[in-house]
Structure formats: structure tokens, C-alpha cells
Design a protein around this motif. Structure first.
Motif, PDB file in Angstrom:
ATOM      1  N   LYS A 119       0.835  -1.203   0.000  1.00  0.00           N
ATOM      2  CA  LYS A 119       0.000   0.000   0.000  1.00  0.00           C
ATOM      3  C   LYS A 119       0.874   1.259   0.000  1.00  0.00           C
ATOM      4  CE  LYS A 119      -3.695   2.301   2.589  1.00  0.00           C
ATOM      5  NZ  LYS A 119      -2.962   3.488   3.028  1.00  0.00           N
ATOM      6  N   GLU A 120       1.927   1.263   0.812  1.00  0.00           N
ATOM      7  CA  GLU A 120       2.825   2.423   0.874  1.00  0.00           C
ATOM      8  C   GLU A 120       3.551   2.628  -0.450  1.00  0.00           C
ATOM      9  OE1 GLU A 120       5.276   1.520   4.209  1.00  0.00           O
ATOM     10  OE2 GLU A 120       3.820   2.262   5.693  1.00  0.00           O
ATOM     11  N   GLN A 121       3.946   1.510  -1.085  1.00  0.00           N
ATOM     12  CA  GLN A 121       4.616   1.599  -2.388  1.00  0.00           C
ATOM     13  C   GLN A 121       3.669   2.173  -3.438  1.00  0.00           C
ATOM     14  OE1 GLN A 121       5.908  -2.429  -3.065  1.00  0.00           O
ATOM     15  NE2 GLN A 121       7.867  -2.130  -2.032  1.00  0.00           N
ATOM     16  N   MET A 122       2.408   1.730  -3.404  1.00  0.00           N
ATOM     17  CA  MET A 122       1.414   2.238  -4.349  1.00  0.00           C
ATOM     18  C   MET A 122       1.233   3.743  -4.202  1.00  0.00           C
ATOM     19  SD  MET A 122      -1.663  -0.532  -4.317  1.00  0.00           S
ATOM     20  CE  MET A 122      -1.495  -2.140  -5.101  1.00  0.00           C
ATOM     21  N   GLU A 123       1.042   4.173  -2.960  1.00  0.00           N
ATOM     22  CA  GLU A 123       0.802   5.592  -2.712  1.00  0.00           C
ATOM     23  C   GLU A 123       2.000   6.438  -3.140  1.00  0.00           C
ATOM     24  OE1 GLU A 123      -0.117   5.512   1.423  1.00  0.00           O
ATOM     25  OE2 GLU A 123      -2.252   5.148   1.096  1.00  0.00           O
ATOM     26  N   SER A 124       3.209   5.951  -2.833  1.00  0.00           N
ATOM     27  CA  SER A 124       4.415   6.685  -3.219  1.00  0.00           C
ATOM     28  C   SER A 124       4.571   6.735  -4.730  1.00  0.00           C
ATOM     29  CB  SER A 124       5.654   6.013  -2.599  1.00  0.00           C
ATOM     30  OG  SER A 124       5.590   6.022  -1.196  1.00  0.00           O
ATOM     31  N   ALA A 125       4.280   5.603  -5.389  1.00  0.00           N
ATOM     32  CA  ALA A 125       4.401   5.535  -6.847  1.00  0.00           C
ATOM     33  C   ALA A 125       3.431   6.502  -7.528  1.00  0.00           C
ATOM     34  CB  ALA A 125       4.148   4.111  -7.335  1.00  0.00           C
ATOM     35  N   VAL A 126       2.200   6.599  -7.002  1.00  0.00           N
ATOM     36  CA  VAL A 126       1.201   7.506  -7.578  1.00  0.00           C
ATOM     37  C   VAL A 126       1.651   8.961  -7.463  1.00  0.00           C
ATOM     38  CG1 VAL A 126      -1.134   8.439  -7.280  1.00  0.00           C
ATOM     39  CG2 VAL A 126      -0.771   5.974  -7.285  1.00  0.00           C
ATOM     40  N   VAL A 127       2.181   9.324  -6.291  1.00  0.00           N
ATOM     41  CA  VAL A 127       2.641  10.700  -6.072  1.00  0.00           C
ATOM     42  C   VAL A 127       3.764  11.056  -7.051  1.00  0.00           C
ATOM     43  CG1 VAL A 127       3.827  12.233  -4.452  1.00  0.00           C
ATOM     44  CG2 VAL A 127       1.964  10.781  -3.650  1.00  0.00           C
ATOM     45  N   LEU A 128       4.715  10.151  -7.219  1.00  0.00           N
ATOM     46  CA  LEU A 128       5.845  10.403  -8.118  1.00  0.00           C
ATOM     47  C   LEU A 128       5.394  10.404  -9.580  1.00  0.00           C
ATOM     48  CD1 LEU A 128       8.576   8.204  -6.384  1.00  0.00           C
ATOM     49  CD2 LEU A 128       8.316  10.684  -6.260  1.00  0.00           C
ATOM     50  N   TYR A 129       4.484   9.504  -9.925  1.00  0.00           N
ATOM     51  CA  TYR A 129       3.970   9.440 -11.294  1.00  0.00           C
ATOM     52  C   TYR A 129       3.198  10.701 -11.636  1.00  0.00           C
ATOM     53  CZ  TYR A 129       1.895   7.245 -15.455  1.00  0.00           C
ATOM     54  OH  TYR A 129       1.516   6.947 -16.749  1.00  0.00           O
ATOM     55  N   ASP A 130       2.497  11.233 -10.639  1.00  0.00           N
ATOM     56  CA  ASP A 130       1.729  12.461 -10.833  1.00  0.00           C
ATOM     57  C   ASP A 130       2.650  13.654 -11.086  1.00  0.00           C
ATOM     58  OD1 ASP A 130      -0.755  13.946 -10.839  1.00  0.00           O
ATOM     59  OD2 ASP A 130      -0.080  14.814  -8.962  1.00  0.00           O
ATOM     60  N   SER A 131       3.879  13.578 -10.586  1.00  0.00           N
ATOM     61  CA  SER A 131       4.838  14.661 -10.831  1.00  0.00           C
ATOM     62  C   SER A 131       5.562  14.467 -12.166  1.00  0.00           C
ATOM     63  CB  SER A 131       5.858  14.736  -9.690  1.00  0.00           C
ATOM     64  OG  SER A 131       6.657  13.560  -9.652  1.00  0.00           O
ATOM     65  N   GLU A 132       5.023  13.525 -12.975  1.00  0.00           N
ATOM     66  CA  GLU A 132       5.492  13.273 -14.348  1.00  0.00           C
ATOM     67  C   GLU A 132       6.894  12.669 -14.405  1.00  0.00           C
ATOM     68  OE1 GLU A 132       4.933  16.840 -16.594  1.00  0.00           O
ATOM     69  OE2 GLU A 132       2.749  16.794 -16.365  1.00  0.00           O
ATOM     70  N   MET A 133       7.226  11.865 -13.397  1.00  0.00           N
ATOM     71  CA  MET A 133       8.490  11.119 -13.422  1.00  0.00           C
ATOM     72  C   MET A 133       8.305   9.861 -14.269  1.00  0.00           C
ATOM     73  SD  MET A 133       9.802  11.400  -9.444  1.00  0.00           S
ATOM     74  CE  MET A 133      11.190  10.274  -9.699  1.00  0.00           C
ATOM     75  N   SER A 134       9.376   9.405 -14.893  1.00  0.00           N
ATOM     76  CA  SER A 134       9.321   8.188 -15.703  1.00  0.00           C
ATOM     77  C   SER A 134       9.279   6.964 -14.788  1.00  0.00           C
ATOM     78  CB  SER A 134      10.550   8.097 -16.606  1.00  0.00           C
ATOM     79  OG  SER A 134      11.726   7.936 -15.824  1.00  0.00           O
ATOM     80  N   VAL A 150      -3.535   0.476  -9.147  1.00  0.00           N
ATOM     81  CA  VAL A 150      -4.213   1.673  -8.641  1.00  0.00           C
ATOM     82  C   VAL A 150      -5.134   2.252  -9.707  1.00  0.00           C
ATOM     83  CG1 VAL A 150      -3.851   3.987  -7.723  1.00  0.00           C
ATOM     84  CG2 VAL A 150      -2.317   2.161  -7.064  1.00  0.00           C
ATOM     85  N   GLY A 151      -4.776   2.048 -10.972  1.00  0.00           N
ATOM     86  CA  GLY A 151      -5.625   2.518 -12.065  1.00  0.00           C
ATOM     87  C   GLY A 151      -5.185   3.815 -12.710  1.00  0.00           C
ATOM     88  N   VAL A 152      -3.894   4.172 -12.555  1.00  0.00           N
ATOM     89  CA  VAL A 152      -3.442   5.437 -13.132  1.00  0.00           C
ATOM     90  C   VAL A 152      -2.557   5.267 -14.371  1.00  0.00           C
ATOM     91  CG1 VAL A 152      -3.559   6.636 -10.922  1.00  0.00           C
ATOM     92  CG2 VAL A 152      -1.421   5.570 -11.597  1.00  0.00           C
ATOM     93  N   TYR A 153      -2.059   4.056 -14.578  1.00  0.00           N
ATOM     94  CA  TYR A 153      -1.172   3.831 -15.732  1.00  0.00           C
ATOM     95  C   TYR A 153      -1.982   3.337 -16.925  1.00  0.00           C
ATOM     96  CZ  TYR A 153       2.593   2.026 -18.643  1.00  0.00           C
ATOM     97  OH  TYR A 153       3.456   1.772 -19.707  1.00  0.00           O
ATOM     98  N   GLU A 154      -1.731   3.938 -18.071  1.00  0.00           N
ATOM     99  CA  GLU A 154      -2.453   3.546 -19.285  1.00  0.00           C
ATOM    100  C   GLU A 154      -1.485   3.441 -20.455  1.00  0.00           C
ATOM    101  OE1 GLU A 154      -5.263   6.715 -19.556  1.00  0.00           O
ATOM    102  OE2 GLU A 154      -6.826   5.584 -18.534  1.00  0.00           O
ATOM    103  N   SER A 155      -1.688   2.430 -21.265  1.00  0.00           N
ATOM    104  CA  SER A 155      -0.926   2.286 -22.506  1.00  0.00           C
ATOM    105  C   SER A 155      -1.712   1.360 -23.421  1.00  0.00           C
ATOM    106  CB  SER A 155       0.469   1.703 -22.238  1.00  0.00           C
ATOM    107  OG  SER A 155       0.392   0.326 -21.941  1.00  0.00           O
TER     108      SER A 155
END
Length: 262
Positions: free
Chosen positions: A30-45, A67-72
Motif C-alpha cells: 500500500k505504501e509503495q502504491m501511494e508513493s508511486a502515484v505521487v511520483l507518477y503524478d509529478s510526471e516522473m518516468s 491503482v488505475g493510473v497507468y495507461e498504454s
């Protein structure tokens, strides 16, 4: 040879101790998910996020998919194909069928699927993450659209905002959805749900209105053109931040807790 040594009786509850007795897989994920979303939202690769979290980029992608934020395009194909097979097959068989159909390895298919519900975290936590993730998706889509109001960015935003409440020029609430055809692809038609009646809105009309935006403040729907369904397009464009409206119109559109430009 010497005498054999008597074996010592094992104590109840004995055995190899856990190396990390305080480790909680669910909490960690859960902590990894939340951290990943925050970083992804800042447009990091994905690679940058992986480096920051000391994870593999493939795991980062799987976390973001869960989480449902990555799309391709590949992720969408894997998801749709897997879900189709899953209707008649068990989980493992559906993975193998998806792998065969898309000519991908089993590991690749698994990497593009979300973590299974209930494996690492309770559904209530998953729901909380999903709600936040959906807001993040909308925020990113609108941000891209405002920076570059292209057809591609508008379509992406319109898809993400399905079933979200909007308001017309006169303050009447409505929402819309986009249905899929037999091929599984979205049709270019928005179905407006207003009370008991549903009306369709052609994508070509939305694009025509987009090209008719002149100036920041658009005082009324007809200013976007004599287009069928323009009153709905007006409300959508305001919510997306593509246009601004007069103060008296804002009052009607923002009434009863409706927050514009979110």
C-alpha cells in the motif's frame, strides 16, 4: 565410531524464526502504491520512480496499473483480452490464453495485470486508493488538455470524465457515458443522461465546438456555434478549464457543491 548423540526434543512452536517479524506485506504494498502515484503524478518516468523507490520498473508499472493510473495500448489490450477469457476460464488458464493470443510471455501478461484483490490488502483500502487514483487521472488529463487542447487530449479527458456530474448553462445537472461497439472499441458518441431521457452527442460536434473557442470568456453556449447539444458541451468545456464563463453563470453552475475545474 563414537556414540550417537541423542536428539534434542523440539520445543512446541519451534522452528525457523522470521527474519523480519515486523514485516507486513499488505502495508508495504500500500505504501509503495501511494508513493508511486505521487511520483507518477509529478510526471516522473517509470525508471525514475523505480530508482527513487528501489524497485524494478516493471513492478512500478504493475503498482500503477493496480491503482488505475497507468495507461498504454499494450496494457489496455492485455486487460481486455484477459477479462474476456476470465469470463469462462480460471485465473491461470486465462493468463495462458491471453499470452497465446497476444504472443506475449506469461510473465509479460502478468506484469500488465493488477495485483489480485484481497491478496495483499483488504478491499476497503483498495477502494480508497482507487478513488484517489481516479482524481489524479482526471487532474493529469485536464492539465495536459489545458496545456495543449488537441483532439487526442480532449478525447482522453472525455473518456476519464464519464459518469462525472456536470451542469449546463442554466444549472441543470447531467452526465454522459461512451459505449463500446462490437469490436470492443469506444464509439465516437457521447450518451447524455439527463433525468429520464438519454440523448446522443456526436464527437464531431464536440470537436467543432473546440475549434470555435474564441477568447477566454464564453458568455453563452451558442457562442461555441449552432451545434446540436452545445449546451452540454459548454458545461463540459467549463469543467475541463477550456473556457471561462460570466460570474452569474458560474453561480448557477457551481450551485449545490459543484466545484468547477477539478
Amino acid at each position: 565410531m563414537g556414540e550417537k548423540r541423542a536428539c534434542k526434543a523440539r520445543k512446541p512452536g519451534g522452528g525457523r524464526k522470521k527474519l523480519k517479524p515486523e514485516y507486513d506485506a499488505g502495508k508495504n504494498l500500500k505504501e509503495q502504491m501511494e508513493s508511486a502515484v505521487v511520483l507518477y503524478d509529478s510526471e516522473m518516468s517509470l525508471q525514475s520512480i523505480a530508482d527513487a523507490l528501489a524497485l524494478n520498473p516493471i513492478k512500478v508499472r504493475k503498482l500503477l496499473i493496480t491503482v488505475g493510473v497507468y495507461e498504454s495500448e499494450v496494457a489496455e489490450k492485455v486487460k481486455n483480452t484477459f477479462e474476456e477469457y476470465r469470463e469462462t476460464q480460471d485465473y491461470k488458464t486465462a493468463i495462458l490464453s491471453t499470452s497465446s493470443t497476444l504472443q506475449l510471455s506469461k510473465a509479460s501478461v502478468t506484469s500488465y495485470l493488477p495485483y489480485q484483490k484481497g491478496v495483499y490488502f483488504p478491499s476497503t483500502e483498495k477502494e480508497k486508493i482507487s478513488v484517489g487514483a481516479e482524481r489524479q487521472r482526471r487532474y493529469r488529463a485536464v492539465k495536459k488538455l489545458r496545456a495543449a487542447p488537441t483532439e487526442e487530449h480532449l478525447w482522453e479527458t472525455v473518456l476519464i470524465y464519464q459518469k462525472v456530474r456536470f451542469k449546463t448553462y442554466s444549472g441543470l445537472p447531467f452526465s454522459y457515458e461512451i459505449r463500446k461497439g462490437r469490436s470492443g472499441e469506444y464509439t465516437k458518441e457521447l450518451w447524455i443522461d439527463r433525468r429520464e431521457n438519454s440523448k446522443s452527442l456526436a464527437w464531431s460536434s464536440v470537436l467543432l465546438a473546440l475549434g470555435n473557442i474564441k477568447g477566454e470568456i464564453v458568455d453563452r453556449p451558442k457562442a461555441l456555434g449552432d451545434i446540436r447539444g452545445v449546451t452540454y458541451i459548454y458545461g463540459m468545456f467549463y469543467r475541463f478549464g477550456l473556457i471561462d464563463v460570466p460570474d452569474e453563470v458560474k453561480e448557477k453552475m457551481n450551485k449545490r457543491g459543484y466545484v468547477a475545474k477539478s
